[in-house]
Design a protein around this motif. Structure first.
Motif, PDB file in Angstrom:
ATOM      1  N   LYS A 149       0.800  -1.226   0.000  1.00 55.50           N
ATOM      2  CA  LYS A 149       0.000   0.000   0.000  1.00 55.50           C
ATOM      3  C   LYS A 149       0.836   1.281   0.000  1.00 55.50           C
ATOM      4  O   LYS A 149       0.404   2.320   0.504  1.00 55.50           O
ATOM      5  CB  LYS A 149      -0.927  -0.009   1.215  1.00 55.50           C
ATOM      6  CG  LYS A 149      -1.891  -1.183   1.161  1.00 55.50           C
ATOM      7  CD  LYS A 149      -2.786  -1.253   2.364  1.00 55.50           C
ATOM      8  CE  LYS A 149      -3.788  -2.387   2.196  1.00 55.50           C
ATOM      9  NZ  LYS A 149      -4.649  -2.541   3.363  1.00 55.50           N
ATOM     10  N   GLY A 150       2.028   1.203  -0.552  1.00 50.86           N
ATOM     11  CA  GLY A 150       2.937   2.339  -0.548  1.00 50.86           C
ATOM     12  C   GLY A 150       2.411   3.549  -1.300  1.00 50.86           C
ATOM     13  O   GLY A 150       2.918   4.662  -1.146  1.00 50.86           O
ATOM     14  N   GLY A 151       1.369   3.346  -2.114  1.00 58.96           N
ATOM     15  CA  GLY A 151       0.792   4.450  -2.871  1.00 58.96           C
ATOM     16  C   GLY A 151       0.177   5.514  -1.986  1.00 58.96           C
ATOM     17  O   GLY A 151      -0.064   6.643  -2.420  1.00 58.96           O
ATOM     18  N   VAL A 152      -0.043   5.167  -0.715  1.00 57.16           N
ATOM     19  CA  VAL A 152      -0.667   6.123   0.197  1.00 57.16           C
ATOM     20  C   VAL A 152       0.184   7.387   0.367  1.00 57.16           C
ATOM     21  O   VAL A 152      -0.336   8.460   0.652  1.00 57.16           O
ATOM     22  CB  VAL A 152      -0.972   5.473   1.574  1.00 57.16           C
ATOM     23  CG1 VAL A 152       0.303   5.197   2.349  1.00 57.16           C
ATOM     24  CG2 VAL A 152      -1.928   6.353   2.365  1.00 57.16           C
ATOM     25  N   LEU A 153       1.488   7.264   0.143  1.00 54.87           N
ATOM     26  CA  LEU A 153       2.342   8.454   0.237  1.00 54.87           C
ATOM     27  C   LEU A 153       1.897   9.509  -0.777  1.00 54.87           C
ATOM     28  O   LEU A 153       1.917  10.708  -0.496  1.00 54.87           O
ATOM     29  CB  LEU A 153       3.811   8.077  -0.016  1.00 54.87           C
ATOM     30  CG  LEU A 153       4.748   7.835   1.164  1.00 54.87           C
ATOM     31  CD1 LEU A 153       5.039   9.120   1.912  1.00 54.87           C
ATOM     32  CD2 LEU A 153       4.211   6.809   2.126  1.00 54.87           C
ATOM     33  N   ALA A 154       1.491   9.060  -1.961  1.00 54.69           N
ATOM     34  CA  ALA A 154       1.017   9.997  -2.991  1.00 54.69           C
ATOM     35  C   ALA A 154      -0.283  10.654  -2.533  1.00 54.69           C
ATOM     36  O   ALA A 154      -0.496  11.860  -2.742  1.00 54.69           O
ATOM     37  CB  ALA A 154       0.810   9.267  -4.315  1.00 54.69           C
TER      38      ALA A 154
END
Ligand code: GDP
Length: 309
Positions: A257-262
């Motif tokens: 779920k690293g996209g949460v940084l965006a």
């Protein structure tokens, strides 16, 4: 730098693997953009940030006259980097003595571990650190914090059955008296049911301010990167009450779920527009493991590159 980048890359592979498969075809077509949209949403980038990134990538591809999917991948790295860049800011200490850092986060986010890591990081930079055990509701929290204090051989202010605000006040006062460079205030992540966490945190912040009119100098929220959009919801809620100055994003070793940084970056951008008087929110550190040294300063480009392997 190399070592942690490898770790981040390894960890974010889970997030990036579904995104990377999008670029294995031979041409740039609508199907590719659709697949990219799906992959970004699956990585918990959220609808708004996904739309933002897709539009930005399309523009780059068009302007560059690109025809190969690999170019889309590179464009995406650029788009993510540009979006995340404003979150990249170092944690500065030394302007105030002590620098008072209030650390918040819901239970399980990795708050205590991050305080331990942060203490090590600051000590490595030559700073003297005092810990304040202001999560007085859980005996285990106090004990856990004193374990980290011992590991780092730093002092801790702690009271059995004490009042969280009183412990915080004492710690800041002691920090001033003892000439500490940093006071790290550990706060509760959950309270006995009838009490309200946000009220409690607000009170700690207010009392810290009484002990030192310029404090707290930083209000950090620790979020679990593995919880995706839920982490973003926490950021908004804590910021509403406490006006956050920075984030620590943990467990980026092995999240899908690293996209949460965006998503956080887009939120931060809107926040800056809506409230230009507030200090921008930074991602000061990311957690890439359970050990003391598994804390790294956030770098937008490296994150984007690691994400896409
Ligand atoms: P707290 O309740 O927020 O204080 O959370 P803890 O600091 O106790 O951490 C909860 C769990 O997450 C522990 O098992 C930690 O070892 C683990 N943890 C914390 N940060 C990281 C990280 O960056 N990576 C990994 N893999 N585990 C972490």
């Amino acid at each position: 730098r190399q070592r942690w980048f490898g770790k981040l890359q390894e960890g974010l592979r889970k997030t990036g693997s579904s995104i990377s498969t999008v670029f294995t075809g031979s041409q740039i077509d609508e199907q590719l953009y659709e697949d990219l949209e799906t992959a970004l949403l699956m990585a918990d980038t959220g609808v708004s940030a996904t739309e933002h990134l897709l539009a930005d990538v399309r523009r780059r591809v068009k302007d560059g006259g690109m025809t190969h999917p690999v170019a889309v991948r590179n464009a995406l790295i650029e788009s993510i980097t540009v979006l995340l860049k404003p979150l990249e800011r170092p944690l500065v200490i030394g302007e105030f003595v002590p620098t008072v850092i209030m650390v918040t986060g819901v239970n399980g986010a990795g708050k205590t571990t991050s305080i331990g890591k942060l203490t090590r990081h600051l000590a490595n930079e030559g700073a003297s650190v005092l810990l304040a055990a202001a999560d007085t509701f859980r005996a285990a929290a106090r004990e856990q914090l004193s374990v980290w204090a011992d590991r780092n051989t730093v002092e801790i202010v702690s009271q059995e059955n004490g009042d969280p605000a009183a412990v915080s006040f004492d710690a800041v006062t002691a920090g001033k008296a003892r000439g500490k460079d940093v006071v790290l205030v550990d706060t509760a992540g959950r309270l006995p049911t009838q009490l309200h966490l946000m009220e409690e945190l607000r009170k700690i912040k207010r009392v810290v301010q009484k002990a030192d009119a310029t404090a707290p100098h930083e209000v950090l929220l620790v979020i679990d990167g593995n919880t995706g959009q839920n982490a973003l919801a926490q950021v908004k809620a804590f910021d509403d009450t406490l006006q956050l100055t920075g984030l620590v994003v943990t467990k980026l070793d092995g999240t899908a779920k690293g996209g949460v940084l965006a998503a956080i970056a887009l939120w931060a951008r809107e926040r800056a527009k809506a409230s230009p008087g507030l200090r921008p929110v930074a991602v000061y550190f990311i957690g890439v493991g359970e050990k003391l040294e598994d804390l790294e300063t956030f770098n937008a480009r490296e994150f984007a590159q690691a994400l896409l392997g």
